[in-house]
Design an enzyme around this catalytic site. Sequence first.
Site, PDB file in Angstrom:
ATOM      1  N   ASP A 173      -3.369 -12.396   5.507  1.00  0.00           N
ATOM      2  CA  ASP A 173      -4.826 -11.675   5.064  1.00  0.00           C
ATOM      3  C   ASP A 173      -5.200 -11.406   6.623  1.00  0.00           C
ATOM      4  O   ASP A 173      -5.269 -12.192   7.498  1.00  0.00           O
ATOM      5  CB  ASP A 173      -5.508 -12.628   4.329  1.00  0.00           C
ATOM      6  CG  ASP A 173      -6.871 -12.030   3.804  1.00  0.00           C
ATOM      7  OD1 ASP A 173      -7.524 -11.329   4.559  1.00  0.00           O
ATOM      8  OD2 ASP A 173      -7.183 -12.149   2.487  1.00  0.00           O
ATOM      9  N   GLY A 232       0.698  -1.279   0.034  1.00  0.00           N
ATOM     10  CA  GLY A 232      -0.118   0.041  -0.045  1.00  0.00           C
ATOM     11  C   GLY A 232       1.043   1.408  -0.024  1.00  0.00           C
ATOM     12  O   GLY A 232       1.989   1.051   0.128  1.00  0.00           O
ATOM     13  N   LYS A 267     -12.109   2.370  11.486  1.00  0.00           N
ATOM     14  CA  LYS A 267     -10.927   2.820  11.867  1.00  0.00           C
ATOM     15  C   LYS A 267     -11.076   2.945  13.704  1.00  0.00           C
ATOM     16  O   LYS A 267     -10.117   2.681  14.228  1.00  0.00           O
ATOM     17  CB  LYS A 267     -10.469   4.101  11.471  1.00  0.00           C
ATOM     18  CG  LYS A 267     -10.298   3.891  10.070  1.00  0.00           C
ATOM     19  CD  LYS A 267      -8.999   3.084   9.367  1.00  0.00           C
ATOM     20  CE  LYS A 267      -7.843   3.253   9.842  1.00  0.00           C
ATOM     21  NZ  LYS A 267      -6.893   2.113   9.736  1.00  0.00           N
TER      22      LYS A 267
HETATM   23  P1  NAP Z   1      -3.783   1.604   0.224  1.00  0.00           P
HETATM   24  O1  NAP Z   1      -2.698   1.955  -0.666  1.00  0.00           O
HETATM   25  O2  NAP Z   1      -5.080   1.159  -0.435  1.00  0.00           O
HETATM   26  O3  NAP Z   1      -3.068   0.232   1.216  1.00  0.00           O
HETATM   27  C1  NAP Z   1      -4.031  -0.752   1.784  1.00  0.00           C
HETATM   28  C2  NAP Z   1      -3.081  -1.702   2.239  1.00  0.00           C
HETATM   29  O4  NAP Z   1      -4.087  -2.706   2.994  1.00  0.00           O
HETATM   30  C3  NAP Z   1      -2.685  -2.633   1.189  1.00  0.00           C
HETATM   31  O5  NAP Z   1      -1.297  -3.052   1.431  1.00  0.00           O
HETATM   32  C4  NAP Z   1      -3.447  -3.806   1.065  1.00  0.00           C
HETATM   33  O6  NAP Z   1      -2.938  -5.117   0.445  1.00  0.00           O
HETATM   34  C5  NAP Z   1      -4.007  -3.920   2.530  1.00  0.00           C
HETATM   35  N1  NAP Z   1      -5.049  -4.687   2.950  1.00  0.00           N
HETATM   36  C6  NAP Z   1      -6.347  -4.319   2.663  1.00  0.00           C
HETATM   37  N2  NAP Z   1      -7.165  -5.301   2.865  1.00  0.00           N
HETATM   38  C7  NAP Z   1      -6.502  -6.232   3.314  1.00  0.00           C
HETATM   39  C8  NAP Z   1      -6.815  -7.625   3.656  1.00  0.00           C
HETATM   40  N3  NAP Z   1      -8.026  -8.137   3.781  1.00  0.00           N
HETATM   41  N4  NAP Z   1      -5.593  -8.244   4.208  1.00  0.00           N
HETATM   42  C9  NAP Z   1      -4.391  -7.934   4.126  1.00  0.00           C
HETATM   43  N5  NAP Z   1      -4.162  -6.679   3.679  1.00  0.00           N
HETATM   44  C10 NAP Z   1      -4.999  -6.171   3.393  1.00  0.00           C
HETATM   45  O7  NAP Z   1      -4.352   2.447   1.568  1.00  0.00           O
HETATM   46  P2  NAP Z   1      -3.214   3.562   2.209  1.00  0.00           P
HETATM   47  O8  NAP Z   1      -3.581   5.015   2.138  1.00  0.00           O
HETATM   48  O9  NAP Z   1      -1.616   3.140   2.246  1.00  0.00           O
HETATM   49  O10 NAP Z   1      -3.814   3.352   3.779  1.00  0.00           O
HETATM   50  C11 NAP Z   1      -3.297   2.421   4.615  1.00  0.00           C
HETATM   51  C12 NAP Z   1      -3.615   2.669   6.016  1.00  0.00           C
HETATM   52  O11 NAP Z   1      -3.627   4.062   6.439  1.00  0.00           O
HETATM   53  C13 NAP Z   1      -4.923   2.148   6.018  1.00  0.00           C
HETATM   54  O12 NAP Z   1      -5.098   1.592   7.648  1.00  0.00           O
HETATM   55  C14 NAP Z   1      -5.731   3.556   6.170  1.00  0.00           C
HETATM   56  O13 NAP Z   1      -7.042   3.409   7.075  1.00  0.00           O
HETATM   57  C15 NAP Z   1      -4.779   4.470   6.951  1.00  0.00           C
HETATM   58  N6  NAP Z   1      -5.292   5.859   6.457  1.00  0.00           N
HETATM   59  C16 NAP Z   1      -4.881   6.300   5.175  1.00  0.00           C
HETATM   60  C17 NAP Z   1      -5.147   7.563   4.972  1.00  0.00           C
HETATM   61  C18 NAP Z   1      -5.084   8.130   3.487  1.00  0.00           C
HETATM   62  O14 NAP Z   1      -5.526   9.405   3.133  1.00  0.00           O
HETATM   63  N7  NAP Z   1      -4.709   7.256   2.662  1.00  0.00           N
HETATM   64  C19 NAP Z   1      -5.421   8.680   5.775  1.00  0.00           C
HETATM   65  C20 NAP Z   1      -5.463   8.139   7.251  1.00  0.00           C
HETATM   66  C21 NAP Z   1      -5.443   6.718   7.662  1.00  0.00           C
HETATM   67  P3  NAP Z   1      -3.315  -5.440  -1.034  1.00  0.00           P
HETATM   68  O15 NAP Z   1      -2.139  -5.000  -1.674  1.00  0.00           O
HETATM   69  O16 NAP Z   1      -3.261  -6.997  -0.739  1.00  0.00           O
HETATM   70  O17 NAP Z   1      -4.669  -4.837  -1.196  1.00  0.00           O
END
Ligand code: NAP
Length: 340
Positions: A63, A14, A161
């Site tokens: 997972d 991610g 969250k």
């Molecule tokens: P992202 O690029 O969509 O990454 C999500 C990650 O979670 C990917 O590595 C995905 O793996 C993994 N994932 C999702 N479902 C899964 C499952 N069932 N089992 C194992 N892995 C799973 O999103 P991101 O922006 O980096 O977000 C990462 C974290 O930051 C999350 O906790 C999100 O809530 C938090 N966050 C993000 C933001 C933002 O603005 N982006 C803001 C606040 C908090 P796959 O490659 O296998 O799909």
Amino acid sequence: MAGKGTVLVTGGSGYIGGWCVIGLLKEGYAVRTTVRDLAKEPAVRAALGKAADTTNLSFHAADLMSDAGWDAATEGCDYVLHVASPLGVTDPKDPDVLIRPAREGARRAVSAAIKAGVKRVVQTSSVAATSPIEGASDFLADETVWTDPNAQGVSVYAQSKTLAERAAWELIGEAGGRTTLATVNPTLVLGPVLSGDFSDSVQVVERLLTGRMPGMPRMGFNVVDVRDVADLHIRAMTAPEAAGQRLIAASGFAWMAEMADMLKAELGPAAAKVPTRKVPDLMVRLASLFDTDLRFVVPRLGRRYDFTSKKAQELLGWRPRPVRETVMDCARSLIEAGAV
Ligand code: NAP
């Protein structure tokens, strides 16, 4: 082997997880990362390899929805950054699509970390878990605020969250052992993407650049840079004073129209499709009757829902970069990746 210790980063495929892996490798840690499917390894390694030497990076399958693989991934680690969790811009029909992987995944990752006796878990939470009930007035929230997941109008993502963060604090509290917890609660994360396969949050800039957003609603966000979010995870991982702390990762608030102005001012012809038109609130309200994607926009129209990162700055000396740099680096990386 890297000399500083071994860190498991969940979700290295991610956006935030990837930049955490890069930051740790650069600092000399050995890094393991979980992916759901090991077939992703070559693509993830290639993307991360653009910014760091990945010799000390290994991949484990796990997972959030299954017990398999978590103990093996965590055993022998010094720290865990639990980043993986699904993002959800709109509410799914079945809330469990987001809530179950977030909450059960947090339980699996934190339980494995406690069992392995790691020194600290840093969980990526969100300001979606530190928000007062959205209403008629603007707000500036800090870490003392907890989102009420049962309040009317709270998005399923915010519920996921909040419940995942609570689950982590409960497990650490019950264990009462040597493993400590800190959470990093970012605002809207932007900044450079490593490939054309990017997080939903980046859509804010992507939609402006591609003209997919024909005009700008009166909406804004506090923005933070993905590189600074990774930096805060790493600081929170080792700083003794971060144990037991929620830490908001936030830089500055920007209205969509301000972000569009930044792109127009600095990108020249590459910003040709960036809209200049502002969409009146009434039009957004009417459109939301037909377009469910817009329903989360309506309560935010004209509101300044803002967050402070004073605590992370004072406690850990963390310094977020200015929003303009983050927005421009995000845009340039999208252009470079051929994504817009
Ligand atoms: P992202 O690029 O969509 O990454 C999500 C990650 O979670 C990917 O590595 C995905 O793996 C993994 N994932 C999702 N479902 C899964 C499952 N069932 N089992 C194992 N892995 C799973 O999103 P991101 O922006 O980096 O977000 C990462 C974290 O930051 C999350 O906790 C999100 O809530 C938090 N966050 C993000 C933001 C933002 O603005 N982006 C803001 C606040 C908090 P796959 O490659 O296998 O799909």
